[in-house]
Design a protein around this motif. Structure first.
Motif, mmCIF file in Angstrom:
data_model
loop_
_atom_site.group_PDB
_atom_site.id
_atom_site.type_symbol
_atom_site.label_atom_id
_atom_site.label_comp_id
_atom_site.label_asym_id
_atom_site.label_seq_id
_atom_site.Cartn_x
_atom_site.Cartn_y
_atom_site.Cartn_z
ATOM 1 N N GLN A 4 0.856 -1.184 0.000
ATOM 2 C CA GLN A 4 0.000 0.000 0.000
ATOM 3 C C GLN A 4 0.891 1.232 0.000
ATOM 4 O O GLN A 4 1.964 1.224 0.599
ATOM 5 N N THR A 6 0.690 5.232 1.122
ATOM 6 C CA THR A 6 -0.129 6.187 1.886
ATOM 7 C C THR A 6 -0.192 7.541 1.155
ATOM 8 O O THR A 6 0.547 7.768 0.186
ATOM 9 N N GLN A 8 0.987 10.360 2.193
ATOM 10 C CA GLN A 8 2.303 11.002 2.251
ATOM 11 C C GLN A 8 3.280 10.371 1.260
ATOM 12 O O GLN A 8 4.048 11.079 0.595
ATOM 13 N N GLN A 9 3.225 9.041 1.132
ATOM 14 C CA GLN A 9 4.129 8.375 0.184
ATOM 15 C C GLN A 9 3.819 8.773 -1.260
ATOM 16 O O GLN A 9 4.727 8.995 -2.062
ATOM 17 N N SER A 62 -7.082 12.225 0.776
ATOM 18 C CA SER A 62 -7.080 10.875 0.194
ATOM 19 C C SER A 62 -5.975 10.813 -0.859
ATOM 20 O O SER A 62 -5.519 11.857 -1.353
ATOM 21 N N PRO A 101 -7.274 6.648 2.130
ATOM 22 C CA PRO A 101 -5.994 7.201 2.574
ATOM 23 C C PRO A 101 -4.787 6.363 2.137
ATOM 24 O O PRO A 101 -3.653 6.670 2.495
ATOM 25 N N GLU A 102 -5.045 5.273 1.382
ATOM 26 C CA GLU A 102 -3.925 4.522 0.804
ATOM 27 C C GLU A 102 -4.366 3.886 -0.507
ATOM 28 O O GLU A 102 -5.553 3.889 -0.829
#
Ligand code: ADP
Ligand code: MG
Length: 213
Positions: A4, A6, A8-9, A62, A101-102
């Motif tokens: 997954q 996120t 931020q990623q 998201s 969110p991921e």
């Protein structure tokens, strides 16, 4: 876990891609000078700077929204037909349901497949016409084949397919965009748009490889 990404990623991945596109401005421009008008590097760098500005200034709730913000920033800053075509990748990834969110490999792969469909509808080109699709379509096929793999494995397959796709464009006569006016004289040159798409997929791979090592 490895499967997954996120919010931020995804943000960090897009900021990294944008950095690389800005670095490669001259290289992409040079490729476009052979069979186009030489503005492809500048166009992509403009889109990349707009993505960075947007992602640094805006909050995202998201993963879909991160892709959407990037796609809209790219489309609005680049303008014209190429803005619409190149932002299609991120805009399609921004439309994946549900808003989450991921993101996992399967959803990501579906988003890229949708982008291929959208670009075909918007630009009317197909495989072998010497466009960005010659990199993106094989990459999307590789992603779908690796839907159940890790991001690292799926993107490794996708970036190899995209790079092979760029190589293949050297053997195609351009049917769309400015390069079509060259006809047979476009043979031997790689397509600039396919080159930047392969760069984007490669940088996604480099990012996840670092992230999940
Ligand atoms: P412009 O052609 O306006 O100078 P760019 O130089 O930024 O814009 O982009 C050129 C790239 O756009 C081409 O290398 C090709 O990959 C892509 N392209 C052009 N026409 C199409 C189309 N109809 N469908 C998909 N991609 C296209
Ligand atoms: Mg151009």
């Amino acid at each position: 876990m490895c499967n997954q990404l996120t919010i931020q990623q995804v943000k960090d991945m897009l900021l990294h891609i944008a950095d690389v596109l800005i670095q490669k401005e001259d290289e992409l421009g040079e490729i476009d000078r052979h069979i186009g008008d030489g503005d492809h590097g500048t166009g992509m760098a403009t889109g990349a700077r707009a993505i960075q500005k947007e992602l640094k200034e805006q909050e995202s709730t998201s993963v879909n929204q991160v892709f959407r913000q990037s796609g809209i920033a790219m489309m609005e800053s680049m303008g014209g037909a190429s803005g619409v075509l190149f932002s299609s990748l991120f805009l399609a990834l921004g439309k994946i349901e549900p808003e989450a969110p991921e993101i996992d490999v399967a959803s990501f792969s579906d988003g890229v497949s949708q982008a291929v469909k959208d670009i075909k509808i918007r630009g009317r080109a197909g495989l072998g016409d010497k466009t960005m699709l010659d990199a993106l379509e094989p990459a999307s096929v590789a992603l779908i084949e690796n839907k159940n793999s890790t991001f690292v494995e799926a993107l490794a397959a996708a970036k190899s397919a995209a790079q092979q796709g760029v190589e293949n464009t050297k053997g195609y006569v351009a049917k769309f965009g400015r390069a079509k006016f060259l006809g047979e004289r476009s043979l031997g040159y790689q397509d600039p748009g396919a080159t930047s798409i392969a760069m984007i997929i490669n940088e996604m791979y480099q990012f996840v490889k670092e992230e999940f090592k």
